[in-house]
Design a protein around this motif. Structure first.
Motif, PDB file in Angstrom:
ATOM      1  N   MET A  93       0.825  -1.217   0.000  1.00  0.00           N
ATOM      2  CA  MET A  93       0.000   0.000   0.000  1.00  0.00           C
ATOM      3  C   MET A  93       0.855   1.261   0.000  1.00  0.00           C
ATOM      4  N   GLY A  94       1.998   1.212   0.684  1.00  0.00           N
ATOM      5  CA  GLY A  94       2.880   2.367   0.715  1.00  0.00           C
ATOM      6  C   GLY A  94       3.649   2.593  -0.576  1.00  0.00           C
ATOM      7  N   VAL A  95       3.610   1.640  -1.485  1.00  0.00           N
ATOM      8  CA  VAL A  95       4.271   1.796  -2.779  1.00  0.00           C
ATOM      9  C   VAL A  95       3.386   2.629  -3.724  1.00  0.00           C
ATOM     10  N   ASP A 103      -8.457   8.745   5.847  1.00  0.00           N
ATOM     11  CA  ASP A 103      -7.510   9.451   6.700  1.00  0.00           C
ATOM     12  C   ASP A 103      -6.760   8.441   7.558  1.00  0.00           C
ATOM     13  N   GLN A 104      -5.445   8.467   7.456  1.00  0.00           N
ATOM     14  CA  GLN A 104      -4.614   7.455   8.112  1.00  0.00           C
ATOM     15  C   GLN A 104      -4.526   7.643   9.626  1.00  0.00           C
ATOM     16  N   HIS A 105      -5.121   8.693  10.160  1.00  0.00           N
ATOM     17  CA  HIS A 105      -5.064   8.927  11.601  1.00  0.00           C
ATOM     18  C   HIS A 105      -6.434   8.935  12.251  1.00  0.00           C
ATOM     19  N   GLY A 121       3.947   6.125  -4.671  1.00  0.00           N
ATOM     20  CA  GLY A 121       3.829   6.271  -3.230  1.00  0.00           C
ATOM     21  C   GLY A 121       5.098   6.637  -2.508  1.00  0.00           C
ATOM     22  N   PRO A 122       5.012   6.739  -1.165  1.00  0.00           N
ATOM     23  CA  PRO A 122       6.147   7.165  -0.349  1.00  0.00           C
ATOM     24  C   PRO A 122       7.296   6.161  -0.322  1.00  0.00           C
ATOM     25  N   ASN A 159      -6.847  -0.765   5.176  1.00  0.00           N
ATOM     26  CA  ASN A 159      -6.811   0.634   4.738  1.00  0.00           C
ATOM     27  C   ASN A 159      -5.798   1.507   5.457  1.00  0.00           C
ATOM     28  N   GLY A 160      -5.000   0.958   6.361  1.00  0.00           N
ATOM     29  CA  GLY A 160      -4.121   1.800   7.164  1.00  0.00           C
ATOM     30  C   GLY A 160      -2.642   1.543   7.011  1.00  0.00           C
ATOM     31  N   TRP A 161      -2.209   1.174   5.805  1.00  0.00           N
ATOM     32  CA  TRP A 161      -0.829   0.747   5.594  1.00  0.00           C
ATOM     33  C   TRP A 161       0.005   1.725   4.766  1.00  0.00           C
ATOM     34  N   ARG A 162      -0.403   2.979   4.643  1.00  0.00           N
ATOM     35  CA  ARG A 162       0.385   3.914   3.837  1.00  0.00           C
ATOM     36  C   ARG A 162       1.761   4.142   4.462  1.00  0.00           C
ATOM     37  N   MET A 163       1.828   4.224   5.778  1.00  0.00           N
ATOM     38  CA  MET A 163       3.083   4.252   6.547  1.00  0.00           C
ATOM     39  C   MET A 163       3.943   5.487   6.278  1.00  0.00           C
TER      40      MET A 163
END
Length: 530
Positions: A59-61, A69-71, A196-197, A519-523
């Motif tokens: 997901m972070g790729v 919203d990741q928070h 991604g990041p 849904n919370g793996w952007r990191m």
């Protein structure tokens, strides 16, 4: 004329996994976040995978058009925020969703991101392009999507056949990244290219997955980490020992049982451990096209054999939840109230009465104490599947059914289930927004509908709830669907577990979701305070 959809950020969500925002000056760049993963996926292509063990690390790729919203721990339509899109608006009739796009974003190989990439991605997902996915698990999400048009280089419009207010929830899912138009799907399986990041590093099956910081990420200053390493360890007890010994900075999110979480906490008192409501249920999957399971009476007897509370007590040490297709409150937003749930077939608390009825049914089908039905129970060869499968086999004995466990490796499990090459299975499935869950699992002809359940009345109700803008009316329609699915013995839901996560105190910037593990793996906001 467009009417704009306001994006409201939920605040103060009173649930178990509320994160505290870090002061802007506190984040420290650098460091490799080390964790383990309990299984080895078939590929790195999110659009071709159905498991968290591929989707989570990847997901972070990538980026989505919009994301949750990741928070904010509880995902809802109100917590969706822009990502590669800078916003979105609906046409007056609710059938056109227009999204302006960020300019200056580049893919990891240096090529520019444009509206063409968005159009290519959804043409591929709806099987309209020459490039084909090997498997397309979520194609049914987009039955209402007529087309996607590129309005210049930096705007796209999704044209729907009918209004679908929650369509943005599909775009916000961790399973909905934008793919590059210039990279064929076969290459995305082994070396994915995103915006991604993090950039993809390597995937060595049964060994590790790595990603590295993208120094050219369009969101300046992110990510903080230099990279993330996922070491694949199938034995969860061994993995927890590695965490306690300092080999890992955190456990795989949502992956600990109550017992393992308590064990980790007792051995490493300084660890921060959280137990969040589970969005994944265990369910009884029966191949209704394969005799003798084409008998509705037989499937009903199997459903009546279930002692759901026993599963909760044994698997989750009493911490799990009994629910239907939609995740129970307070973690979920769409679950039936308990008093309504208890009126569904097989949910009554008198298990012995249910089983007595089941034995009568079995006797009419020719099965008796001296003539049991012999079956194989197919389960993915990891504890989340195997452990409840063992309990299921034990409970089915109460109604003259002898089961043999058939464990299947992950790389073979999903293709096997999609081929309907099984009789009875212990299955896990997620419960997100109804537009994610219902067409995917119960829609006629869906690739993810693994037992070919199809009911035209239910199909109509699924469409009606999807078009309904009033959330209270939509909820009532969803509960009608729940009742019909239970009465049809479509896929008896057994229980929802709880997911444990432990981390070292120096791991910062993470929020655990309470109604989706996907849904919370952007990191991109994670950092190490050391």
């Amino acid at each position: 004329m467009k009417r704009h959809l306001c994006v409201l950020l939920a605040t103060g969500v009173a649930l178990m996994a509320v994160a505290v925002a870090e002061p802007a000056s506190a984040q420290k760049p650098g460091g490799i976040l080390r964790m383990y993963s309990p299984d080895s996926p078939a590929s790195m292509s999110i659009h071709e995978e159905a498991t968290i063990f591929a989707e989570g690390p990847m997901m972070g790729v990538f980026n989505n058009l919009v994301m949750y919203d990741q928070h904010v721990p509880q995902n809802s339509l109100q917590t969706i925020v822009p990502d590669l899109a800078t916003g979105w608006s609906w046409s007056e009739d609710g059938t056109e969703l227009t999204l302006p796009l960020r300019e200056g974003v580049t893919w990891h190989d240096g090529k520019p991101f444009t509206a063409k990439d968005v159009q290519c991605t959804w043409d591929m997902l709806t099987a309209k392009s020459s490039e084909k996915l090997r498997v397309n698990p979520r194609k049914s999400w987009y039955r209402n999507l007529d087309s996607v048009t590129a309005d210049g280089d930096y705007q796209v419009t999704f044209h729907l056949k009918r209004p679908q207010p929650a369509f943005v929830a599909l775009l916000a899912s961790g399973f909905s990244p934008v793919y590059p138009c210039h990279v064929p799907p076969r290459d995305m399986r082994s070396h994915p290219i995103g915006t991604g990041p993090f950039k993809f590093g390597e995937f060595k099956p049964n060994e590790r997955i790595t990603v590295a910081r993208n120094p050219d990420y369009w969101k300046k200053g992110r990510p903080y980490l230099d990279g993330i390493e996922y070491t694949i360890i199938r034995n969860l007890s061994t993995a927890v020992l590695g965490f306690v010994a300092g080999k890992f900075d955190m456990t795989f999110s949502y992956g600990l049982s109550v017992a393992l979480l308590n064990d980790a906490k007792s051995q490493l008192p300084q660890a921060i451990c959280e137990l969040t409501p589970g969005s994944i249920n265990r369910n009884l999957l029966v191949n209704r096209d394969k005799p003798p399971f084409d008998s509705r009476d037989l499937r009903r007897a199997m459903a009546l054999s279930l002692d759901r509370q026993a599963f909760v007590d044994i698997i989750t040490s009493g911490q799990g939840d009994i629910g239907g297709v939609m995740q129970p409150v307070p973690g979920g937003l769409w679950g039936m109230p308990p008093e309504m749930l208890n009126t569904l077939p097989g949910y009554a608390s008198d298990v012995q009465k249910n089983r007595a009825e089941a034995r009568q049914i079995m006797q009419t089908l020719g099965y008796r104490p001296d003539n049991h039905l012999k079956i194989k129970v197919t389960a993915r060869d990891i504890p989340y599947y195997r452990d409840p499968a063992v309990i299921l086999i034990d409970q089915l004995k109460e109604v003259y059914i002898d089961g043999e466990l058939e464990p299947v490796d992950t790389t073979n499990f999903f293709p096997k289930m999609m081929r309907r090459d099984y009789s009875v299975g212990m299955n896990l499935q997620g419960a997100g927004d109804p537009d994610e869950t219902l067409p995917l699992l119960y829609g006629c002809g869906s690739e993810f509908n693994r037992n070919n359940y199809c009911n035209s009345d239910v199909e109509d109700l699924i469409g009606r709830q999807s078009s309904e803008a009033d959330q209270d009316k939509r909820r009532q329609l969803v509960w009608q669907i729940e009742r019909r699915l239970a009465e049809d013995i479509a896929r008896p839901i057994i229980f929802y577990g709880r997911g444990g996560t432990c981390r070292q105190p120096y791991v910062k910037g993470l929020t655990l979701m309470v109604n989706s593990i996907f849904n919370g793996w952007r990191m991109e906001d994670a950092w190490l305070d050391k």
